[in-house]
Design a protein around this motif. Sequence first.
Motif, PDB file in Angstrom:
ATOM      1  N   PHE A   2       6.617 -23.504 -88.726  1.00  0.00           N
ATOM      2  CA  PHE A   2       6.077 -24.847 -88.569  1.00  0.00           C
ATOM      3  C   PHE A   2       7.214 -25.822 -88.309  1.00  0.00           C
ATOM      4  N   ILE A   3       6.879 -26.970 -87.739  1.00  0.00           N
ATOM      5  CA  ILE A   3       7.866 -28.000 -87.435  1.00  0.00           C
ATOM      6  C   ILE A   3       7.702 -29.127 -88.451  1.00  0.00           C
ATOM      7  N   VAL A   4       8.801 -29.469 -89.124  1.00  0.00           N
ATOM      8  CA  VAL A   4       8.775 -30.523 -90.143  1.00  0.00           C
ATOM      9  C   VAL A   4       9.128 -31.852 -89.499  1.00  0.00           C
ATOM     10  N   ASP A   5       8.406 -32.893 -89.922  1.00  0.00           N
ATOM     11  CA  ASP A   5       8.575 -34.216 -89.329  1.00  0.00           C
ATOM     12  C   ASP A   5       8.992 -35.281 -90.336  1.00  0.00           C
ATOM     13  N   GLY A   6       9.108 -34.926 -91.604  1.00  0.00           N
ATOM     14  CA  GLY A   6       9.493 -35.904 -92.609  1.00  0.00           C
ATOM     15  C   GLY A   6       9.517 -35.279 -93.990  1.00  0.00           C
ATOM     16  N   ALA A   7       9.984 -36.036 -94.977  1.00  0.00           N
ATOM     17  CA  ALA A   7      10.062 -35.539 -96.346  1.00  0.00           C
ATOM     18  C   ALA A   7       9.921 -36.698 -97.323  1.00  0.00           C
ATOM     19  N   ASN A   8       9.568 -36.358 -98.554  1.00  0.00           N
ATOM     20  CA  ASN A   8       9.394 -37.360 -99.588  1.00  0.00           C
ATOM     21  C   ASN A   8       9.642 -36.712-100.942  1.00  0.00           C
ATOM     22  N   SER A   9       9.814 -37.538-101.967  1.00  0.00           N
ATOM     23  CA  SER A   9       9.999 -37.024-103.320  1.00  0.00           C
ATOM     24  C   SER A   9       9.342 -37.970-104.309  1.00  0.00           C
ATOM     25  N   GLY A  10       9.033 -37.427-105.484  1.00  0.00           N
ATOM     26  CA  GLY A  10       8.447 -38.267-106.522  1.00  0.00           C
ATOM     27  C   GLY A  10       9.445 -39.297-107.014  1.00  0.00           C
ATOM     28  N   THR A  11      10.683 -38.874-107.142  1.00  0.00           N
ATOM     29  CA  THR A  11      11.785 -39.746-107.539  1.00  0.00           C
ATOM     30  C   THR A  11      13.022 -39.275-106.786  1.00  0.00           C
ATOM     31  N   LYS A  12      14.000 -40.131-106.670  1.00  0.00           N
ATOM     32  CA  LYS A  12      15.219 -39.741-105.953  1.00  0.00           C
ATOM     33  C   LYS A  12      16.428 -40.011-106.828  1.00  0.00           C
ATOM     34  N   TYR A  13      17.310 -39.033-106.914  1.00  0.00           N
ATOM     35  CA  TYR A  13      18.501 -39.119-107.739  1.00  0.00           C
ATOM     36  C   TYR A  13      19.520 -40.102-107.168  1.00  0.00           C
ATOM     37  N   SER A  14      19.778 -39.979-105.846  1.00  0.00           N
ATOM     38  CA  SER A  14      20.815 -40.797-105.215  1.00  0.00           C
ATOM     39  C   SER A  14      20.635 -40.754-103.703  1.00  0.00           C
ATOM     40  N   ASP A  15      21.062 -41.815-103.037  1.00  0.00           N
ATOM     41  CA  ASP A  15      21.037 -41.826-101.574  1.00  0.00           C
ATOM     42  C   ASP A  15      22.003 -40.809-100.977  1.00  0.00           C
ATOM     43  N   ASP A  16      22.887 -40.255-101.793  1.00  0.00           N
ATOM     44  CA  ASP A  16      23.811 -39.220-101.328  1.00  0.00           C
ATOM     45  C   ASP A  16      23.088 -37.910-101.033  1.00  0.00           C
ATOM     46  N   TYR A  17      21.851 -37.756-101.540  1.00  0.00           N
ATOM     47  CA  TYR A  17      21.072 -36.530-101.363  1.00  0.00           C
ATOM     48  C   TYR A  17      19.711 -36.855-100.757  1.00  0.00           C
ATOM     49  N   TRP A  41       8.911 -33.171-108.019  1.00  0.00           N
ATOM     50  CA  TRP A  41       8.478 -32.554-106.780  1.00  0.00           C
ATOM     51  C   TRP A  41       9.258 -33.097-105.592  1.00  0.00           C
ATOM     52  N   LEU A  42       9.362 -32.223-104.581  1.00  0.00           N
ATOM     53  CA  LEU A  42       9.922 -32.561-103.277  1.00  0.00           C
ATOM     54  C   LEU A  42       8.939 -32.050-102.236  1.00  0.00           C
ATOM     55  N   SER A  43       8.696 -32.827-101.190  1.00  0.00           N
ATOM     56  CA  SER A  43       7.701 -32.469-100.176  1.00  0.00           C
ATOM     57  C   SER A  43       8.252 -32.622 -98.772  1.00  0.00           C
ATOM     58  N   VAL A  44       7.750 -31.795 -97.869  1.00  0.00           N
ATOM     59  CA  VAL A  44       8.004 -31.969 -96.437  1.00  0.00           C
ATOM     60  C   VAL A  44       6.672 -32.150 -95.734  1.00  0.00           C
ATOM     61  N   GLN A  45       6.696 -32.978 -94.679  1.00  0.00           N
ATOM     62  CA  GLN A  45       5.496 -33.216 -93.883  1.00  0.00           C
ATOM     63  C   GLN A  45       5.605 -32.490 -92.560  1.00  0.00           C
ATOM     64  N   LEU A  46       4.546 -31.810 -92.185  1.00  0.00           N
ATOM     65  CA  LEU A  46       4.515 -31.092 -90.914  1.00  0.00           C
ATOM     66  C   LEU A  46       4.245 -32.062 -89.778  1.00  0.00           C
ATOM     67  N   ALA A  47       4.781 -31.748 -88.610  1.00  0.00           N
ATOM     68  CA  ALA A  47       4.595 -32.602 -87.439  1.00  0.00           C
ATOM     69  C   ALA A  47       3.123 -32.689 -87.040  1.00  0.00           C
ATOM     70  N   ALA A  48       2.378 -31.620 -87.284  1.00  0.00           N
ATOM     71  CA  ALA A  48       0.948 -31.595 -86.975  1.00  0.00           C
ATOM     72  C   ALA A  48       0.265 -30.652 -87.953  1.00  0.00           C
ATOM     73  N   ALA A  49      -0.985 -30.911 -88.226  1.00  0.00           N
ATOM     74  CA  ALA A  49      -1.746 -30.033 -89.115  1.00  0.00           C
ATOM     75  C   ALA A  49      -2.023 -28.716 -88.395  1.00  0.00           C
ATOM     76  N   PRO A  50      -1.564 -27.612 -88.956  1.00  0.00           N
ATOM     77  CA  PRO A  50      -1.806 -26.323 -88.306  1.00  0.00           C
ATOM     78  C   PRO A  50      -3.302 -26.001 -88.264  1.00  0.00           C
ATOM     79  N   THR A  51      -3.764 -25.543 -87.138  1.00  0.00           N
ATOM     80  CA  THR A  51      -5.164 -25.208 -86.968  1.00  0.00           C
ATOM     81  C   THR A  51      -5.581 -24.075 -87.892  1.00  0.00           C
ATOM     82  N   TYR A  52      -4.686 -23.092 -88.052  1.00  0.00           N
ATOM     83  CA  TYR A  52      -5.042 -21.901 -88.820  1.00  0.00           C
ATOM     84  C   TYR A  52      -4.305 -21.814 -90.147  1.00  0.00           C
ATOM     85  N   GLY A  53      -3.703 -22.888 -90.612  1.00  0.00           N
ATOM     86  CA  GLY A  53      -3.015 -22.874 -91.885  1.00  0.00           C
ATOM     87  C   GLY A  53      -1.518 -22.710 -91.735  1.00  0.00           C
ATOM     88  N   ILE A  54      -0.836 -22.649 -92.856  1.00  0.00           N
ATOM     89  CA  ILE A  54       0.623 -22.655 -92.896  1.00  0.00           C
ATOM     90  C   ILE A  54       1.221 -21.267 -92.724  1.00  0.00           C
TER      91      ILE A  54
END
Length: 142
Positions: A2-17, A41-54
């Motif tokens: 899959f192609i990742v298009d972004g990421a997020n986290s519940g909290t962030k330790y530092s802008d260095d990471y 938690w740490l998450s990545v967002q896919l560029a598009a929703a896969p038709t048949y799953g991950i």
Amino acid sequence: MFIVDGANSGTKYSDDYPNVNLYDGDYSTIAVSDLGWGQHWLSVQLAAAPTYGIGWVAVYNREDTAAPLLKNFAVFVGESAGDMSAETAVQCGQTIESGEDGVDLSSLGPFMTWCPRVAGKTWITIMQDVLGSNILTLGEIE
């Protein structure tokens, strides 16, 4: 794959990471949640929703002296960053536990889990929930 298009986290330790380190293709860069109690938690967002799953998801630890910070974790596929809700997310396989089936979470990995064929979900979330104070650090999610 899959192609990742972004990421997020519940909290962030530092802008260095920054969260972008979760999908930069470099296993030596890391993303880090903030130190604290409860779920991290740490998450990545896919560029598009896969038709048949991950399909297969590979989680890579950091590869340095702090690698033992990675504890038992679960992988979820959901509709938003950090989505672990029973109504909108699906857990991929079982919780990955150190010592189970020879798993050594202090190694680089990859730690593989199969995500069921659930269409329309665009976020992959790695959740670590341990007793006491903890921090979640990862090298890559692929």
